[in-house]
Design an enzyme around this catalytic site. Structure first.
Site, PDB file in Angstrom:
ATOM      1  N   ARG A  52      42.267  40.251  86.663  1.00 19.03           N
ATOM      2  CA  ARG A  52      43.550  39.812  86.084  1.00 19.03           C
ATOM      3  C   ARG A  52      44.155  38.672  86.892  1.00 19.03           C
ATOM      4  NH1 ARG A  52      47.846  41.953  87.455  1.00 19.03           N
ATOM      5  NH2 ARG A  52      47.104  44.092  87.566  1.00 19.03           N
ATOM      6  N   TYR A 105      54.863  24.576  66.572  1.00 19.63           N
ATOM      7  CA  TYR A 105      54.020  25.674  66.086  1.00 19.63           C
ATOM      8  C   TYR A 105      54.903  26.901  65.815  1.00 19.63           C
ATOM      9  CZ  TYR A 105      50.149  28.997  66.081  1.00 19.63           C
ATOM     10  OH  TYR A 105      49.244  29.959  65.742  1.00 19.63           O
ATOM     11  N   ASP A 177      53.028  20.464  74.278  1.00 23.91           N
ATOM     12  CA  ASP A 177      51.898  21.198  73.707  1.00 23.91           C
ATOM     13  C   ASP A 177      50.956  20.149  73.122  1.00 23.91           C
ATOM     14  OD1 ASP A 177      50.167  22.479  71.918  1.00 23.91           O
ATOM     15  OD2 ASP A 177      51.622  24.035  71.410  1.00 23.91           O
ATOM     16  N   LYS A 202      41.587  25.998  69.690  1.00 25.70           N
ATOM     17  CA  LYS A 202      41.423  25.015  68.615  1.00 25.70           C
ATOM     18  C   LYS A 202      40.357  23.982  68.970  1.00 25.70           C
ATOM     19  CE  LYS A 202      44.867  27.321  66.837  1.00 25.70           C
ATOM     20  NZ  LYS A 202      46.244  26.916  67.079  1.00 25.70           N
TER      21      LYS A 202
HETATM   22  C1  LIG Z   1      47.383  27.546  67.515  1.00 31.84           C
HETATM   23  C2  LIG Z   1      48.454  26.870  68.256  1.00 31.84           C
HETATM   24  C3  LIG Z   1      49.166  27.518  69.268  1.00 31.84           C
HETATM   25  C4  LIG Z   1      48.900  28.961  69.633  1.00 31.84           C
HETATM   26  O1  LIG Z   1      47.602  29.132  70.112  1.00 31.84           O
HETATM   27  P1  LIG Z   1      46.830  30.536  70.025  1.00 31.84           P
HETATM   28  O2  LIG Z   1      45.572  30.272  70.760  1.00 31.84           O
HETATM   29  O3  LIG Z   1      46.636  30.842  68.563  1.00 31.84           O
HETATM   30  O4  LIG Z   1      47.715  31.548  70.669  1.00 31.84           O
HETATM   31  C5  LIG Z   1      50.153  26.824  69.944  1.00 31.84           C
HETATM   32  N1  LIG Z   1      50.439  25.549  69.630  1.00 31.84           N
HETATM   33  C6  LIG Z   1      49.784  24.886  68.666  1.00 31.84           C
HETATM   34  C7  LIG Z   1      50.145  23.475  68.370  1.00 31.84           C
HETATM   35  C8  LIG Z   1      48.765  25.520  67.944  1.00 31.84           C
HETATM   36  O5  LIG Z   1      48.126  24.866  66.964  1.00 31.84           O
END
Ligand SMILES: *Cc1c(COP(=O)(O)O)cnc(C)c1O
Length: 396
Positions: A52, A105, A177, A202
């Site tokens: 962890r 998001y 982000d 992603k």
């Molecule tokens: C998918 C996404 C998230 C969250 O990511 P997860 O891996 O699904 O928790 C945050 N910000 C953006 C822009 C995203 O496309």
């Protein structure tokens, strides 16, 4: 007597090392003695103690993303939202105020509007394409601004440089982000961001088979605080997911470049088709933020595009049914092209008026372009469009 078959087998000794990173699922590490453990905890010798707190597969992956972002000391987490979470946990305290982009998001929006306020942190949302709107949202107690460079699903481009200057002048942390744009599109730290966050799930991992996140700060103390938050709140990534993502990342740049080139051409193709009301792609001259995208992204306009069909929900249903080769699935960044319909998925909780204000109608689709050949994608969308036009005519 203990059954000897329950004893852990010894790992074979070797003078050579594997070319490929081993997958290391061990939860715990055996130390030779307490002095060594002390030295490890004090950072004088390398090693791990308990998964962890960190493990080799996460370290390898963090190092790879650090290099892509031009950063050091990033933290890998079990999801993109976990990365947003540890950034907030590390940077904020009760009494602080946060300004978020109004098209973040969906889960980040929820964290800001529902969850942070329960811990005494107030939040406001403002349009990050409009510097004056962000400035107007600031308060004396504003501690952090959270934005995305390119918004979902209308692909509006934030005034990152303006917001970074404003944040710097006011002593406010800027968190970006970078999931949609990726370090291939932009490296936010070089534009003055203090924190960069990724959903590694992603484009970076890129195969829709690993759920992971990453966060890094310019300030080593903030990195250390994020690491503590990740350990305390338990946002640890699975070694197997890290191992998959490492493999995925090795082809990230190739995948991104291919998908981006295809996206630009597919956007132009769609824009010329009857039944398509508009196409949104930051690389097209008709995109509302085309000039800013050109300057900020240096020509790297990404793999995401959106378009709007005439004929509303009936046309949208006909479109998805007639192009089964475009997976109708609410994710992005996979090797395969995926199609999402915000009105029935990411933006379903909004009223239709709120969706209309964002420009999201029942005919609106977002496409995450993958690495398939352009011709194959054009054949799919053309079949979808023909079917959508029939449905739209039947509606009238
Ligand atoms: C998918 C996404 C998230 C969250 O990511 P997860 O891996 O699904 O928790 C945050 N910000 C953006 C822009 C995203 O496309």
């Amino acid at each position: 007597m203990t059954d000897p078959t329950l004893r852990r087998p010894a790992w074979p000794a070797s003078q050579v090392r594997p070319l490929v990173s081993p997958l290391q699922p061990s939860v715990v590490y055996v130390s030779p003695d307490p002095d060594t453990l002390d030295a490890q905890y004090e950072g004088r010798v390398p090693g791990h103690v308990y998964a962890r707190e960190g493990h080799p597969n996460a370290d390898v992956l963090a190092g790879m993303i650090d290099r892509l972002e031009g950063a050091t000391g990033g933290v890998v987490t079990g999801s993109g939202m976990a990365a947003v979470g540890i950034a907030m946990l590390a940077a904020l305290k009760a009494g602080d105020h946060v300004v978020g982009g109004d098209q973040l998001y969906g889960r980040s929006l929820r964290m800001l509007s529902e969850d942070l306020p329960r811990f005494g942190i107030t939040t406001s949302l403002a349009d990050p394409t409009d510097l004056a709107a962000i400035e107007a949202a600031l308060r004396p107690e504003t501690r952090l601004i959270l934005i995305e460079v390119v918004s979902n699903p209308t692909l509006r481009v934030a005034d990152l440089d303006g917001i970074a200057r404003l944040a710097r002048a006011r002593g406010i942390l800027l968190a970006v982000d970078n999931t949609f744009t990726t370090p291939r599109g932009i490296r936010p730290l070089a534009h003055g961001a203090d924190i960069v966050i990724h959903s590694v799930t992603k484009l970076l991992a890129g195969h829709a088979d690993a759920t992971l996140g990453y966060a890094v700060a310019r300030d080593p103390a903030l990195n250390a605080a994020m690491k503590v938050a990740a350990t305390t709140w338990g946002t640890t990534a699975s070694p197997f997911d890290c191992w998959l993502a490492e493999r995925g990342l090795l082809s990230f740049e190739l995948r991104y470049d291919r998908a981006e080139e295809t996206a630009a051409r597919l956007a132009d193709h769609l824009a010329g088709q009857p039944g398509v009301r508009r196409v949104l792609y930051p690389g097209r001259a008709d995109h509302p933020d085309h000039n800013r995208a050109g300057a900020l992204l240096a020509g790297r306009f990404g793999n995401m595009l959106s378009f709007e069909l005439e004929g509303g929900r009936a046309a949208a249903n006909a479109f998805t049914r007639a192009c089964p080769g475009l997976a109708f699935a609410p994710t992005l960044g996979d090797v395969a092209t995926t199609l999402s319909h915000p009105a029935s998925s990411s933006h379903r909780a909004l009223t239709s008026e709120a969706r209309a204000a964002l420009g999201i109608s029942e005919g609106f689709f977002r496409v995450s372009v993958g690495i398939e050949p352009l011709d194959a994608l054009i054949a799919e969308v053309d079949a979808g469009l023909a079917s959508a036009r029939e449905a739209a005519e039947a509606e009238c």
